[in-house]
Design a protein around this motif. Structure first.
Motif, PDB file in Angstrom:
ATOM      1  N   UNK A 114       0.817  -1.213   0.000  1.00  0.00           N
ATOM      2  CA  UNK A 114       0.000   0.000   0.000  1.00  0.00           C
ATOM      3  C   UNK A 114       0.848   1.259   0.000  1.00  0.00           C
ATOM      4  N   UNK A 115       2.119   1.160   0.376  1.00  0.00           N
ATOM      5  CA  UNK A 115       2.978   2.336   0.389  1.00  0.00           C
ATOM      6  C   UNK A 115       3.164   2.913  -1.011  1.00  0.00           C
ATOM      7  N   UNK A 116       2.949   2.108  -2.039  1.00  0.00           N
ATOM      8  CA  UNK A 116       3.123   2.582  -3.413  1.00  0.00           C
ATOM      9  C   UNK A 116       1.928   3.382  -3.903  1.00  0.00           C
ATOM     10  N   UNK A 117       0.819   3.367  -3.170  1.00  0.00           N
ATOM     11  CA  UNK A 117      -0.374   4.090  -3.604  1.00  0.00           C
ATOM     12  C   UNK A 117      -0.081   5.578  -3.720  1.00  0.00           C
ATOM     13  N   UNK A 118       0.690   6.101  -2.767  1.00  0.00           N
ATOM     14  CA  UNK A 118       0.966   7.533  -2.796  1.00  0.00           C
ATOM     15  C   UNK A 118       1.672   7.934  -4.087  1.00  0.00           C
ATOM     16  N   UNK A 119       2.635   7.137  -4.502  1.00  0.00           N
ATOM     17  CA  UNK A 119       3.351   7.445  -5.742  1.00  0.00           C
ATOM     18  C   UNK A 119       2.388   7.487  -6.919  1.00  0.00           C
ATOM     19  N   UNK A 120       1.466   6.532  -6.966  1.00  0.00           N
ATOM     20  CA  UNK A 120       0.521   6.468  -8.078  1.00  0.00           C
ATOM     21  C   UNK A 120      -0.389   7.690  -8.082  1.00  0.00           C
TER      22      UNK A 120
END
Length: 822
Positions: A543-549
């Motif tokens: 879920x940490x990658x959601x911010x990048x997206x």
């Protein structure tokens, strides 16, 4: 006094006299015979021509059976001719004559003058010549059937062309397969998958032909290294054997191959080039698969972060190409940009690929590197009018770190919007909550506070949430240019008409992207929604990658320089990078960055009529390329799967560096039988083609050493064809001369003659030749003499009958005269 008779009466009385009548008939018959009259009589008997393969590749037992079949046809056919062939064809009237032919093998015996000058040389085979001879030798007064008894292995001629002539003449070709003679396995070709580079491994492919399944020991020796051996299992026919090689140093390096216990060997000299090194610099997006593609093609790929780029141009000399892939300009200091610029001007090569990170006033625009690029970054003064809504899953499965990270990502996306741009947030579980009704993004503190109050509960149902986004976005002012929804979920939803709902959103000019979080997410449906909604589909396990997206999505929608939609690439100005690439088969790209071409740049690929996609510029001594889309699976996901993608970048980078890594003079040698083709490509050190040169190849090692002149056929390309008589076991050396100056050399081992190369019966070729003429492959005996409903008109001469009647009339008249006198 008697009445006078008219002339007609006198003629009538004359004709009543028997002798006069017979003389008149005889004269008429002689006159008719002089005209040589004839008539045509249809008949369906078959004239047979047997084409008999006597070359070395045919098994002797098969030849005995073929002669027996020919003798039987000779007895039963209305007309017969046999055409034995090997290097040439000789039509004969009987099988007995064929048995008396002199057969030689010039590959192991010197051809002599005298009787041998008319012998058949079994070391070659020309099936096409035999078919032509059979066609012209057939008795056309009968229905024509040609029976070719052969293994189909030909070293010269075009058998298909000859068979098409059969069809035009109404002849049938029946093919009878002959077994091939067992021969030791033979090396017939050696290919490198990429140019040989010093210090790097290279993949070679050895082609070995075998008559039967067997096991061999393949020995190899590269340069002055030690001899290596490996066991290879062979199948009947052609076998491709992978051979790993490692070239230790630059310069001419011979590779010797040999099959242990056999006479077959192969020697070829390669011009080993310096290693090609590439520096790959990526931003924070997905890793490009291009690096692994280039490594497989002989590139040494080094990877560094943008902050690790050298600050001096001299420190970039270790690489021939630097590729910048979706790198933010803010991560490359002015000193590093200046070093890249100076390095290109001094002869370096750079490929700049765009992406969501590469835009912005504080990015590459007006930087030092932009001075040498073929495209300039275009920045719009006015920000686009944007309405962005996020539909966030707050079901119970999002509890804990997932919902915390998702909320932080949502707040980060909010921060990318300008004050006047619109932002809205719909949270959903089983119910839908308008947490932030669509409004200007200026009140960020209040909006962030509302986002912080979201707590997970209940089950997932995102249909009502999307419907709420549709309702709110449909109500905004018509001047809003971008209306976009980002749907984030980690679970399965309830079934509904999602396709119909997204269709209504598209009708309202709303695009939809989706983010699937974790393995439990309804990935298939989310991907479909993004596809229907003309957006992007993402899957993250962390879920940490959601911010990048969300940052990328918000950034892209709030800036005019980034365009995310399906785009077709079309050809611009000609470029060697595009050779052999079918752009019409290319799938669409999903996005690109808008840029403007410079006066010095050439646009190679375009989007539409005027939007540059791929451009090149010669800057100083170096070359700079810009690709306005990305090299990663975000915008180029479908391109990466396209077969032309890897070829495009491989050719582009090879052409950019060719003057440094590929010999300026190339010499390629290929052969078929005794026919050799020589091809040379000449370039200057700067990569330009050399035209108008005096190009020759000096041949040594053959029975008649000589110099062969090459003619120019294209820019920088020269070619010639020559014949070299079979010289098994000889090492042929081809030295390229440019303006009488030796520049490079190829050494080839001339393997044994092609007829001694192991082969299997060419079943498919023989079947195809028969089908071209309406004939049969491997038919029964009755079919060989079957006219198949065809007839031939036989000319029957009539003049003998006229002469016979005239003679009978004369004899009868003489007899009557004698009787009257008696």
């Amino acid at each position: 006094m008697s009445a006078r008779r008219s002339p007609f009466q006198r003629i009538g009385l004359l004709l009543l006299r028997p002798g006069a009548l017979l003389r008149a008939v005889a004269v008429a018959c002689v006159a008719a015979a002089l005209l040589v009259p004839s008539c045509e009589r249809p008949q369906s008997r078959v004239a047979a021509a047997v084409v008999l393969d006597l070359s070395l590749s045919v098994d002797p037992a098969a030849t005995v059976e073929a002669l027996q079949l020919a003798e039987r046809l000779e007895q039963d056919a209305a007309s017969f001719v046999v055409v034995p062939f090997a290097d040439r064809a000789i039509p004969l009237a009987s099988v007995a004559e064929a048995r008396e032919l002199e057969l030689i093998d010039s590959s192991s015996t010197t051809r002599r003058a005298g009787p041998w000058a008319r012998a058949i040389d079994r070391s070659a085979s020309d099936l096409a010549a035999a078919l032509d001879a059979a066609r012209t030798s057939l008795d056309r007064s009968h229905v024509g059937n040609v029976i070719a008894i052969t293994d189909g292995v030909a070293t010269r001629g075009d058998a298909e062309r000859a068979a098409r002539a059969f069809a035009a003449d109404g002849l049938r070709l029946h093919t009878v397969p002959a077994a091939t003679q067992a021969q030791p396995p033979t090396i017939v070709a050696l290919r490198l998958q990429a140019p040989p580079l010093a210090g790097l491994e290279a993949a070679a492919e050895v082609e070995i032909v075998s008559s039967e399944a067997t096991s061999i020991e393949l020995e190899s020796r590269l340069g002055d290294g030690e001899r290596r051996s490996r066991t290879v299992e062979l199948e009947p026919g052609r076998n491709l054997v992978a051979l790993p090689l490692e070239f230790e140093r630059e310069g001419p390096t011979p590779l010797a191959l040999r099959i242990a216990g056999a006479s077959s060997r192969w020697i070829e000299t390669f011009e080993v080039q310096p290693p090609r090194r590439l520096l790959a610099v990526e931003g924070g997006g997905p890793t490009s698969p291009l690096w692994s593609v280039l490594q497989r093609r002989g590139w040494q790929v080094d990877r560094r972060a943008p902050e690790q780029l050298p600050t001096r141009a001299a420190d970039l000399a270790a690489w021939q190409v630097v590729v910048l892939s979706d790198v933010a300009g803010t991560r490359v200091s002015p000193a590093r940009q200046a070093a890249l610029r100076d390095w290109v001007l001094a002869g370096g090569n750079v490929l700049f690929a765009a992406g969501p990170e590469t835009y912005g006033e504080e990015g590459w625009s007006d930087g030092a590197l932009e001075e040498v690029l073929p495209l300039h970054f275009r920045l719009e003064e006015e920000e686009p009018k944007v309405a962005l809504m996020i539909a966030l899953d707050k079901s119970y499965s999002m509890k804990g770190e997932k919902i915390t990270l998702a909320k932080e990502a949502t707040k980060a996306a909010l921060g990318e919007l300008q004050d006047e741009q619109l932002f809205g947030l719909v949270a959903f579980d089983w119910n839908t909550f308008d947490v932030v009704p669509l409004q200007p993004a200026a009140e960020r503190d209040e909006i962030r506070a509302r986002i912080d109050r979201i707590e997970p509960s209940a089950q997932t149902n995102f249909y009502p949430a999307l419907d709420s986004c549709l309702r709110q976005l449909s109500a905004v002012d018509e001047e809003i240019e971008v209306r976009h929804v980002i749907l984030i979920s980690d679970g399965k939803t309830y079934p509904d008409d999602y396709e119909g709902l997204v269709a209504r959103m598209r009708a309202a000019e709303i695009t939809v992207s989706t983010v699937a979080v974790g393995e439990e997410a309804d990935r298939e449906l989310l991907e479909q929604i993004a596809d229907w909604g003309a957006g992007q589909s993402y899957f993250v396990r962390d879920a940490a990658r959601v911010q990048r997206i969300l940052l990328d999505e918000a950034r892209q929608k709030s800036d005019r320089t980034l365009v995310e939609e399906r785009l077709e690439a079309v050809a611009g100005e000609p470029s060697l990078a595009l050779r052999g690439i079918d752009l019409q088969s290319a799938p669409p790209l999903r996005g690109y960055q808008t840029m403007e071409p410079t006066d010095e740049g050439r646009v190679v690929l375009r989007i539409g009529d005027d939007k540059p996609l791929l451009a090149v510029r010669q800057s100083g001594l170096g070359t700079a390329w810009v690709f306005a889309s990305d090299l990663a699976p975000r915008w180029s996901a479908e391109w990466i799967a396209w077969e032309g993608w890897a070829r495009l970048w491989s050719q582009l980078l090879a052409d950019a560096t060719e003057s440094e890594f590929v010999a300026a003079e190339r010499l390629e040698v290929s052969r078929r039988g005794s026919d050799f083709t020589l091809e040379a490509e000449l370039r200057t050190e700067g990569g330009r083609y050399v035209d108008g040169a005096q190009v020759e190849v000096r041949l040594s090692g053959a029975a008649d050493p000589r110099t062969v002149p090459l003619r120019q056929v294209a820019p920088g390309r020269y070619t010639a064809e020559t014949q070299i008589p079979p010289a098994p076991g000889a090492d042929l050396r081809f030295q390229l001369l440019v303006d009488q100056r030796p520049v490079t050399q190829r050494t080839l081992y001339y393997p044994q003659v092609d007829e001694r190369t192991p082969a299997v019966t060419q079943t498919e070729q023989l079947r195809s030749l028969a089908q071209l003429t309406g004939g049969a492959y491997d038919p029964d005996y009755e079919t060989l003499l079957d006219p198949a409903g065809r007839t031939a008109g036989r000319q029957v001469p009539l003049w003998p009958w006229a002469v016979a009647i005239a003679l009978a009339c004369v004899l009868t008249e003489l007899a009557l005269h004698r009787l009257g006198r008696d």
